[in-house]
Design a protein around this motif. Sequence first.
Motif, mmCIF file in Angstrom:
data_model
loop_
_atom_site.group_PDB
_atom_site.id
_atom_site.type_symbol
_atom_site.label_atom_id
_atom_site.label_comp_id
_atom_site.label_asym_id
_atom_site.label_seq_id
_atom_site.Cartn_x
_atom_site.Cartn_y
_atom_site.Cartn_z
ATOM 1 N N ARG A 1 25.083 49.765 52.393
ATOM 2 C CA ARG A 1 25.551 48.942 50.510
ATOM 3 C C ARG A 1 25.467 49.643 49.962
ATOM 4 O O ARG A 1 24.659 50.650 49.836
ATOM 5 N N PRO A 2 25.980 50.218 49.190
ATOM 6 C CA PRO A 2 26.463 51.090 48.193
ATOM 7 C C PRO A 2 25.523 51.046 46.440
ATOM 8 O O PRO A 2 24.493 49.795 46.768
ATOM 9 N N PRO A 3 25.382 51.422 46.536
ATOM 10 C CA PRO A 3 24.010 51.840 45.081
ATOM 11 C C PRO A 3 24.485 50.176 44.200
ATOM 12 O O PRO A 3 25.067 50.165 43.622
ATOM 13 N N VAL A 4 22.826 50.036 44.353
ATOM 14 C CA VAL A 4 22.845 48.783 43.375
ATOM 15 C C VAL A 4 21.573 49.356 42.492
ATOM 16 O O VAL A 4 20.139 49.938 43.192
ATOM 17 N N ARG A 5 21.533 49.054 41.417
ATOM 18 C CA ARG A 5 19.955 48.726 40.469
ATOM 19 C C ARG A 5 19.798 47.303 40.603
ATOM 20 O O ARG A 5 19.722 46.884 41.041
ATOM 21 N N GLU A 6 18.151 48.191 41.158
ATOM 22 C CA GLU A 6 16.954 46.741 41.995
ATOM 23 C C GLU A 6 16.751 45.982 40.623
ATOM 24 O O GLU A 6 16.664 47.242 39.274
ATOM 25 N N PRO A 7 16.209 44.807 40.841
ATOM 26 C CA PRO A 7 15.289 44.577 39.665
ATOM 27 C C PRO A 7 14.070 45.112 39.658
ATOM 28 O O PRO A 7 13.077 45.082 38.641
ATOM 29 N N TRP A 8 13.365 46.309 40.564
ATOM 30 C CA TRP A 8 12.177 46.992 40.561
ATOM 31 C C TRP A 8 13.120 48.879 39.185
ATOM 32 O O TRP A 8 11.968 49.529 39.321
ATOM 33 N N GLY A 9 14.110 48.148 39.001
ATOM 34 C CA GLY A 9 14.403 48.878 38.113
ATOM 35 C C GLY A 9 15.565 50.992 38.924
ATOM 36 O O GLY A 9 15.551 51.416 38.246
ATOM 37 N N LEU A 10 14.761 50.837 40.067
ATOM 38 C CA LEU A 10 15.681 51.993 40.913
ATOM 39 C C LEU A 10 17.067 51.327 41.280
ATOM 40 O O LEU A 10 17.037 50.474 42.013
ATOM 41 N N VAL B 1 18.819 54.042 62.605
ATOM 42 C CA VAL B 1 17.383 54.197 61.688
ATOM 43 C C VAL B 1 17.576 53.858 60.005
ATOM 44 O O VAL B 1 19.462 54.640 59.703
ATOM 45 N N ARG B 2 16.668 52.873 59.661
ATOM 46 C CA ARG B 2 17.748 52.538 58.389
ATOM 47 C C ARG B 2 17.064 53.273 57.150
ATOM 48 O O ARG B 2 16.246 53.527 57.119
ATOM 49 N N ILE B 3 18.489 54.266 56.634
ATOM 50 C CA ILE B 3 17.851 54.754 55.010
ATOM 51 C C ILE B 3 17.894 54.845 53.993
ATOM 52 O O ILE B 3 19.338 54.552 53.696
ATOM 53 N N VAL B 4 17.245 55.109 52.616
ATOM 54 C CA VAL B 4 17.599 54.562 51.658
ATOM 55 C C VAL B 4 17.747 55.416 50.683
ATOM 56 O O VAL B 4 16.737 56.967 50.829
ATOM 57 N N LEU B 5 18.582 55.811 50.009
ATOM 58 C CA LEU B 5 18.875 57.166 49.050
ATOM 59 C C LEU B 5 18.690 56.474 47.618
ATOM 60 O O LEU B 5 18.878 55.247 47.407
ATOM 61 N N VAL B 6 17.493 57.189 47.498
ATOM 62 C CA VAL B 6 16.836 56.209 45.571
ATOM 63 C C VAL B 6 17.470 57.388 44.799
ATOM 64 O O VAL B 6 16.535 58.804 44.756
ATOM 65 N N GLU B 7 17.652 56.450 43.694
ATOM 66 C CA GLU B 7 17.611 57.811 42.149
ATOM 67 C C GLU B 7 16.334 56.514 41.028
ATOM 68 O O GLU B 7 16.689 55.101 40.964
ATOM 69 N N VAL B 8 15.719 57.575 41.339
ATOM 70 C CA VAL B 8 14.367 57.631 39.933
ATOM 71 C C VAL B 8 15.511 57.446 38.432
ATOM 72 O O VAL B 8 14.870 58.485 38.217
ATOM 73 N N GLN C 1 14.643 60.056 48.092
ATOM 74 C CA GLN C 1 15.566 60.514 46.406
ATOM 75 C C GLN C 1 16.149 61.386 46.624
ATOM 76 O O GLN C 1 15.688 62.553 46.602
ATOM 77 N N VAL C 2 17.279 61.051 46.143
ATOM 78 C CA VAL C 2 18.443 61.993 45.382
ATOM 79 C C VAL C 2 18.217 62.157 43.869
ATOM 80 O O VAL C 2 17.686 60.693 43.020
ATOM 81 N N PRO C 3 18.447 62.843 43.026
ATOM 82 C CA PRO C 3 19.334 63.269 41.679
ATOM 83 C C PRO C 3 19.921 61.832 41.225
ATOM 84 O O PRO C 3 20.273 61.387 39.922
ATOM 85 N N ASP C 4 20.913 62.102 41.782
ATOM 86 C CA ASP C 4 22.123 60.617 41.900
ATOM 87 C C ASP C 4 22.753 60.357 42.579
ATOM 88 O O ASP C 4 23.891 60.924 43.534
ATOM 89 N N VAL C 5 22.486 58.940 43.061
ATOM 90 C CA VAL C 5 22.858 58.472 43.961
ATOM 91 C C VAL C 5 24.088 57.647 44.365
ATOM 92 O O VAL C 5 25.224 58.140 45.283
ATOM 93 N N THR C 6 25.177 57.661 42.870
ATOM 94 C CA THR C 6 26.733 57.868 42.244
ATOM 95 C C THR C 6 27.574 58.932 43.502
ATOM 96 O O THR C 6 28.490 58.407 44.371
ATOM 97 N N ALA C 7 27.411 59.532 42.830
ATOM 98 C CA ALA C 7 27.462 61.463 43.173
ATOM 99 C C ALA C 7 26.867 61.492 45.324
ATOM 100 O O ALA C 7 28.167 61.478 45.813
ATOM 101 N N ALA C 8 25.844 60.994 45.436
ATOM 102 C CA ALA C 8 25.561 61.013 47.396
ATOM 103 C C ALA C 8 26.623 59.702 47.847
ATOM 104 O O ALA C 8 27.698 60.800 48.513
ATOM 105 N N HIS C 9 26.842 58.941 46.600
ATOM 106 C CA HIS C 9 27.614 57.404 47.852
ATOM 107 C C HIS C 9 29.041 58.691 48.114
ATOM 108 O O HIS C 9 29.676 58.398 48.810
ATOM 109 N N PRO D 1 9.292 54.185 35.721
ATOM 110 C CA PRO D 1 7.823 54.052 35.283
ATOM 111 C C PRO D 1 7.059 54.725 36.378
ATOM 112 O O PRO D 1 6.323 55.777 36.238
ATOM 113 N N LEU D 2 8.120 55.885 37.112
ATOM 114 C CA LEU D 2 7.819 56.728 38.578
ATOM 115 C C LEU D 2 7.859 57.829 38.019
ATOM 116 O O LEU D 2 7.389 59.025 37.592
#
Length: 130
Positions: free
Chosen positions: A91-100, A111-118, A71-79, A123-124
């Motif tokens: 895969r570049p940043p995408v807002r998923e249907p579940w909101g992340l 090893v696949r690594i997902v960087l996530v912005e909440v 989890q990162v505070p800003d996925v666009t900045a991390a990108h 709801p998290l």
Amino acid sequence: MVHVLSSRTLLQPTDPERSRAFYGERLGLPVYREFGTGPERGTVYFLGGGFLEVSGRSDGPASPGMRLWLQVPDVTAAHEELLARGVEIARPPVREPWGLVEMWITDPDGVRIVLVEVPADHPLRYRPGI
């Protein structure tokens, strides 16, 4: 119940030096501690509330089911930062249907690594009526 004091993910890469360069230099993870000597020495990186230990050597890549969720505070900045450091973006940043907001990269062993912005309204972070 088991009383857990600390935890870490253990990663045995096929090329420890290459993996240390990826996690330490390209991702910029700060070092928690190092131990041992030689090319298969251990390096433990801070991962927010956990740790990632890169140590030893494996004859083959990790299981395809092995993934890291960061989890990162800003996925666009991390990108932008990771692109500037030469990290290949799977895969570049995408807002998923579940909101992340998620972006995917891979380490040198695949090893696949997902960087996530909440987002603040997710709801998290926020649950109305609670």
